[in-house]
Design a protein around this motif. Structure first.
Motif, PDB file in Angstrom:
ATOM      1  N   CYS A  41       0.841  -1.216   0.000  1.00  0.00           N
ATOM      2  CA  CYS A  41       0.000   0.000   0.000  1.00  0.00           C
ATOM      3  C   CYS A  41       0.870   1.259   0.000  1.00  0.00           C
ATOM      4  O   CYS A  41       0.532   2.249  -0.651  1.00  0.00           O
TER       5      CYS A  41
ATOM      6  N   GLU B 163     -10.647  -6.839   5.556  1.00  0.00           N
ATOM      7  CA  GLU B 163     -11.369  -6.664   4.293  1.00  0.00           C
ATOM      8  C   GLU B 163     -10.908  -5.416   3.560  1.00  0.00           C
ATOM      9  O   GLU B 163     -10.987  -5.357   2.335  1.00  0.00           O
ATOM     10  N   GLN B 164     -10.436  -4.427   4.317  1.00  0.00           N
ATOM     11  CA  GLN B 164      -9.884  -3.210   3.720  1.00  0.00           C
ATOM     12  C   GLN B 164      -8.560  -2.919   4.399  1.00  0.00           C
ATOM     13  O   GLN B 164      -8.430  -3.052   5.618  1.00  0.00           O
ATOM     14  N   LEU B 165      -7.593  -2.533   3.603  1.00  0.00           N
ATOM     15  CA  LEU B 165      -6.286  -2.154   4.134  1.00  0.00           C
ATOM     16  C   LEU B 165      -5.725  -1.082   3.219  1.00  0.00           C
ATOM     17  O   LEU B 165      -5.444  -1.345   2.037  1.00  0.00           O
TER      18      LEU B 165
ATOM     19  N   VAL C 135      -5.390   1.313   0.509  1.00  0.00           N
ATOM     20  CA  VAL C 135      -6.120   1.481  -0.753  1.00  0.00           C
ATOM     21  C   VAL C 135      -6.708   0.162  -1.262  1.00  0.00           C
ATOM     22  O   VAL C 135      -7.344   0.138  -2.316  1.00  0.00           O
ATOM     23  N   LEU C 136      -6.521  -0.920  -0.521  1.00  0.00           N
ATOM     24  CA  LEU C 136      -6.923  -2.247  -0.996  1.00  0.00           C
ATOM     25  C   LEU C 136      -8.265  -2.699  -0.425  1.00  0.00           C
ATOM     26  O   LEU C 136      -8.546  -2.501   0.753  1.00  0.00           O
ATOM     27  N   ASN C 137      -9.068  -3.319  -1.271  1.00  0.00           N
ATOM     28  CA  ASN C 137     -10.340  -3.936  -0.892  1.00  0.00           C
ATOM     29  C   ASN C 137     -10.268  -5.425  -1.158  1.00  0.00           C
ATOM     30  O   ASN C 137      -9.792  -5.846  -2.218  1.00  0.00           O
ATOM     31  N   LEU C 138     -10.796  -6.215  -0.239  1.00  0.00           N
ATOM     32  CA  LEU C 138     -10.885  -7.655  -0.444  1.00  0.00           C
ATOM     33  C   LEU C 138     -11.986  -7.953  -1.458  1.00  0.00           C
ATOM     34  O   LEU C 138     -13.132  -7.546  -1.282  1.00  0.00           O
TER      35      LEU C 138
ATOM     36  N   SER D 111      -6.681 -14.834  -0.337  1.00  0.00           N
ATOM     37  CA  SER D 111      -7.407 -13.566  -0.392  1.00  0.00           C
ATOM     38  C   SER D 111      -6.983 -12.804  -1.635  1.00  0.00           C
ATOM     39  O   SER D 111      -5.791 -12.710  -1.942  1.00  0.00           O
TER      40      SER D 111
ATOM     41  N   TYR E 167      -7.145  -9.164  -3.520  1.00  0.00           N
ATOM     42  CA  TYR E 167      -7.327  -7.736  -3.261  1.00  0.00           C
ATOM     43  C   TYR E 167      -7.174  -6.928  -4.547  1.00  0.00           C
ATOM     44  O   TYR E 167      -6.378  -7.271  -5.423  1.00  0.00           O
TER      45      TYR E 167
ATOM     46  N   LYS F 211      -7.420  -2.466  -5.781  1.00  0.00           N
ATOM     47  CA  LYS F 211      -7.527  -1.103  -5.268  1.00  0.00           C
ATOM     48  C   LYS F 211      -8.988  -0.646  -5.232  1.00  0.00           C
ATOM     49  O   LYS F 211      -9.780  -1.042  -6.078  1.00  0.00           O
ATOM     50  N   LYS F 212      -9.296   0.188  -4.261  1.00  0.00           N
ATOM     51  CA  LYS F 212     -10.640   0.758  -4.156  1.00  0.00           C
ATOM     52  C   LYS F 212     -10.925   1.601  -5.387  1.00  0.00           C
ATOM     53  O   LYS F 212     -10.054   2.319  -5.877  1.00  0.00           O
TER      54      LYS F 212
END
Length: 195
Positions: A146, A169-171, A173-176, A188, A190, A192-193
């Protein structure tokens, strides 16, 4: 001995260094079934071990694969496996680019960022967490990814880790996108949002 499961190198044997936990065939197959067509992509395998996942990606159409591994025995196995693939009679071998980096994964991410490198797919399979008090290596590596951006907006990060662990589930800029379980292993995915 492990084999490449599908693609242009299907059935090729790969050398396995001692003491690693390789990504099993069922999980490797699941990874590529889930992500689908990777033709022409640039693939990064962190904590590469034998390089089996990156070579599977090349077999399925990735045009370039970068392997990052800190252990010298594993680096030798990756280079041996690349040589085995290159010695095959498959004509597409010549169009593939392979790079092996011997380094800590987080340091390699920083180096790749400084070089303005970008990867369509990043796969990481770090050593599984040893104790509950210790922060997961997978989570730390995701945090580094990130901070040091080497993933384009449409890129994908795939994390293989122990089913005893959990990742957010979110870290940053990343979304699962997807979570799958195969035996003792979680995968998992991932991205980017979307802004």
């Amino acid at each position: 001995m492990m084999r490449i499961a599908t693609g242009i190198y299907k059935g090729r044997n790969l050398k396995m260094p001692q003491g690693i936990r390789p990504t099993q065939n069922v999980a490797r197959k699941a990874i590529f079934d889930i992500i689908g067509d990777i033709d022409g992509s640039i693939f990064l395998e962190l904590f590469a071990g034998s390089g089996a996942v990156g070579l599977e990606a090349a077999s399925r159409g990735a045009k370039a694969v970068v392997f990052v591994e800190n252990d010298s025995a594993c680096v030798k196995a990756i280079n041996d496996n690349i040589s085995l693939i290159r010695s095959s009679s498959v004509s597409q071998v010549q169009s593939k680019d392979y790079l092996v980096i011997q380094a800590d994964a987080n340091e390699a991410i920083k180096q790749l960022n400084r070089q303005n490198k970008s990867f369509d797919i990043i796969f990481l399979d770090p050593p599984y967490k040893k104790g509950d008090a210790e922060e997961s290596i997978a989570k730390k590596t995701l945090q580094t990814l990130c901070t040091y951006d080497i993933l384009p907006p449409t890129g994908l990060i795939i994390v293989q880790y122990s089913k005893q662990e959990s990742l957010p589930e979110q870290l940053g800029v990343l979304n699962l996108l997807k979570l799958s379980v195969y035996g003792d292993t979680k995968l998992s995915f991932y991205q980017k949002k979307v802004v």
